[in-house]
Design a protein around this motif. Structure first.
Motif, PDB file in Angstrom:
ATOM      1  N   GLY A   1     -69.799 -34.948  36.436  1.00  0.00           N
ATOM      2  CA  GLY A   1     -68.933 -35.908  35.739  1.00  0.00           C
ATOM      3  C   GLY A   1     -67.474 -35.482  35.741  1.00  0.00           C
ATOM      4  N   ILE A   2     -67.151 -34.437  36.495  1.00  0.00           N
ATOM      5  CA  ILE A   2     -65.776 -33.952  36.597  1.00  0.00           C
ATOM      6  C   ILE A   2     -65.229 -34.411  37.953  1.00  0.00           C
ATOM      7  N   PRO A   3     -64.013 -34.950  38.012  1.00  0.00           N
ATOM      8  CA  PRO A   3     -63.459 -35.397  39.288  1.00  0.00           C
ATOM      9  C   PRO A   3     -63.434 -34.265  40.326  1.00  0.00           C
ATOM     10  N   TYR A   4     -63.687 -34.611  41.591  1.00  0.00           N
ATOM     11  CA  TYR A   4     -63.823 -33.586  42.619  1.00  0.00           C
ATOM     12  C   TYR A   4     -62.543 -32.788  42.830  1.00  0.00           C
ATOM     13  N   GLN A   5     -61.382 -33.418  42.680  1.00  0.00           N
ATOM     14  CA  GLN A   5     -60.133 -32.675  42.839  1.00  0.00           C
ATOM     15  C   GLN A   5     -59.974 -31.648  41.726  1.00  0.00           C
ATOM     16  N   THR A   6     -60.431 -31.981  40.531  1.00  0.00           N
ATOM     17  CA  THR A   6     -60.396 -31.036  39.425  1.00  0.00           C
ATOM     18  C   THR A   6     -61.333 -29.867  39.700  1.00  0.00           C
ATOM     19  N   LEU A   7     -62.505 -30.148  40.271  1.00  0.00           N
ATOM     20  CA  LEU A   7     -63.449 -29.080  40.612  1.00  0.00           C
ATOM     21  C   LEU A   7     -62.855 -28.141  41.657  1.00  0.00           C
ATOM     22  N   ILE A   8     -62.197 -28.697  42.658  1.00  0.00           N
ATOM     23  CA  ILE A   8     -61.557 -27.866  43.680  1.00  0.00           C
ATOM     24  C   ILE A   8     -60.485 -26.993  43.030  1.00  0.00           C
ATOM     25  N   ASN A   9     -59.691 -27.589  42.147  1.00  0.00           N
ATOM     26  CA  ASN A   9     -58.645 -26.838  41.459  1.00  0.00           C
ATOM     27  C   ASN A   9     -59.254 -25.733  40.594  1.00  0.00           C
ATOM     28  N   LEU A  10     -60.335 -26.035  39.885  1.00  0.00           N
ATOM     29  CA  LEU A  10     -60.991 -25.020  39.053  1.00  0.00           C
ATOM     30  C   LEU A  10     -61.500 -23.859  39.904  1.00  0.00           C
ATOM     31  N   TYR A  11     -62.090 -24.167  41.038  1.00  0.00           N
ATOM     32  CA  TYR A  11     -62.606 -23.130  41.925  1.00  0.00           C
ATOM     33  C   TYR A  11     -61.471 -22.253  42.455  1.00  0.00           C
ATOM     34  N   LEU A  12     -60.408 -22.877  42.939  1.00  0.00           N
ATOM     35  CA  LEU A  12     -59.283 -22.115  43.469  1.00  0.00           C
ATOM     36  C   LEU A  12     -58.585 -21.311  42.378  1.00  0.00           C
ATOM     37  N   SER A  13     -58.495 -21.881  41.176  1.00  0.00           N
ATOM     38  CA  SER A  13     -57.905 -21.154  40.049  1.00  0.00           C
ATOM     39  C   SER A  13     -58.724 -19.924  39.705  1.00  0.00           C
ATOM     40  N   ASP A  14     -60.059 -20.066  39.737  1.00  0.00           N
ATOM     41  CA  ASP A  14     -60.943 -18.934  39.471  1.00  0.00           C
ATOM     42  C   ASP A  14     -60.749 -17.841  40.522  1.00  0.00           C
ATOM     43  N   CYS A  15     -60.624 -18.238  41.778  1.00  0.00           N
ATOM     44  CA  CYS A  15     -60.388 -17.263  42.846  1.00  0.00           C
ATOM     45  C   CYS A  15     -59.071 -16.522  42.617  1.00  0.00           C
ATOM     46  N   ALA A  16     -58.024 -17.246  42.247  1.00  0.00           N
ATOM     47  CA  ALA A  16     -56.718 -16.629  42.031  1.00  0.00           C
ATOM     48  C   ALA A  16     -56.730 -15.729  40.793  1.00  0.00           C
ATOM     49  N   THR A  17     -57.368 -16.186  39.716  1.00  0.00           N
ATOM     50  CA  THR A  17     -57.421 -15.407  38.477  1.00  0.00           C
ATOM     51  C   THR A  17     -58.158 -14.092  38.686  1.00  0.00           C
ATOM     52  N   ASN A  18     -59.265 -14.146  39.421  1.00  0.00           N
ATOM     53  CA  ASN A  18     -60.085 -12.956  39.661  1.00  0.00           C
ATOM     54  C   ASN A  18     -59.674 -12.193  40.917  1.00  0.00           C
ATOM     55  N   LYS A  19     -58.570 -12.618  41.525  1.00  0.00           N
ATOM     56  CA  LYS A  19     -58.033 -11.973  42.727  1.00  0.00           C
ATOM     57  C   LYS A  19     -59.098 -11.748  43.796  1.00  0.00           C
ATOM     58  N   LYS A  20     -59.886 -12.799  44.018  1.00  0.00           N
ATOM     59  CA  LYS A  20     -60.919 -12.723  45.052  1.00  0.00           C
ATOM     60  C   LYS A  20     -60.267 -12.700  46.423  1.00  0.00           C
ATOM     61  N   GLU A  21     -60.791 -11.855  47.290  1.00  0.00           N
ATOM     62  CA  GLU A  21     -60.283 -11.771  48.655  1.00  0.00           C
ATOM     63  C   GLU A  21     -61.330 -12.319  49.613  1.00  0.00           C
ATOM     64  N   LEU A  22     -60.858 -12.931  50.659  1.00  0.00           N
ATOM     65  CA  LEU A  22     -61.737 -13.535  51.650  1.00  0.00           C
ATOM     66  C   LEU A  22     -62.523 -12.454  52.381  1.00  0.00           C
ATOM     67  N   GLN A  23     -63.823 -12.621  52.437  1.00  0.00           N
ATOM     68  CA  GLN A  23     -64.703 -11.705  53.155  1.00  0.00           C
ATOM     69  C   GLN A  23     -65.284 -12.472  54.348  1.00  0.00           C
ATOM     70  N   MET A  24     -64.795 -12.169  55.545  1.00  0.00           N
ATOM     71  CA  MET A  24     -65.281 -12.854  56.749  1.00  0.00           C
ATOM     72  C   MET A  24     -65.602 -11.828  57.814  1.00  0.00           C
ATOM     73  N   SER A  25     -66.613 -12.136  58.584  1.00  0.00           N
ATOM     74  CA  SER A  25     -66.908 -11.301  59.743  1.00  0.00           C
ATOM     75  C   SER A  25     -67.279 -12.218  60.892  1.00  0.00           C
ATOM     76  N   TRP A  26     -66.733 -11.952  62.044  1.00  0.00           N
ATOM     77  CA  TRP A  26     -67.000 -12.756  63.230  1.00  0.00           C
ATOM     78  C   TRP A  26     -68.120 -12.083  64.015  1.00  0.00           C
ATOM     79  N   SER A  27     -69.144 -12.852  64.345  1.00  0.00           N
ATOM     80  CA  SER A  27     -70.249 -12.258  65.098  1.00  0.00           C
ATOM     81  C   SER A  27     -70.199 -12.624  66.556  1.00  0.00           C
TER      82      SER A  27
END
Length: 69
Positions: free
Chosen positions: A43-69
């Protein structure tokens, strides 16, 4: 409307840190569909969900973990 207003007793906006800035971003269709699906169930607008997710990543200083196989 008055000709003049008195702001001498005014105060700064306490929500200034929560202001949002509109941006244009290119997202994959599958990513948008994923968040739109979450929006339907939560029931939350999708743009708000995207913003919440990105805000959580920024707040917790999450770093991208990628590996190319």
């Amino acid at each position: 409307m008055r000709d003049e207003y008195d702001f001498s007793n005014g105060r700064k906006n306490p929500y200034i840190k929560k202001l949002k800035k509109p941006v244009t971003i290119n997202l994959d269709v599958t990513t948008i569909d994923y968040f739109k699906g979450l929006a339907e169930t939560s029931g939350i607008p999708y743009q708000t969900l995207i913003n919440l997710y990105l805000s959580d990543c920024a707040t917790n200083k999450k770093e991208l973990q990628m590996s190319w196989s």
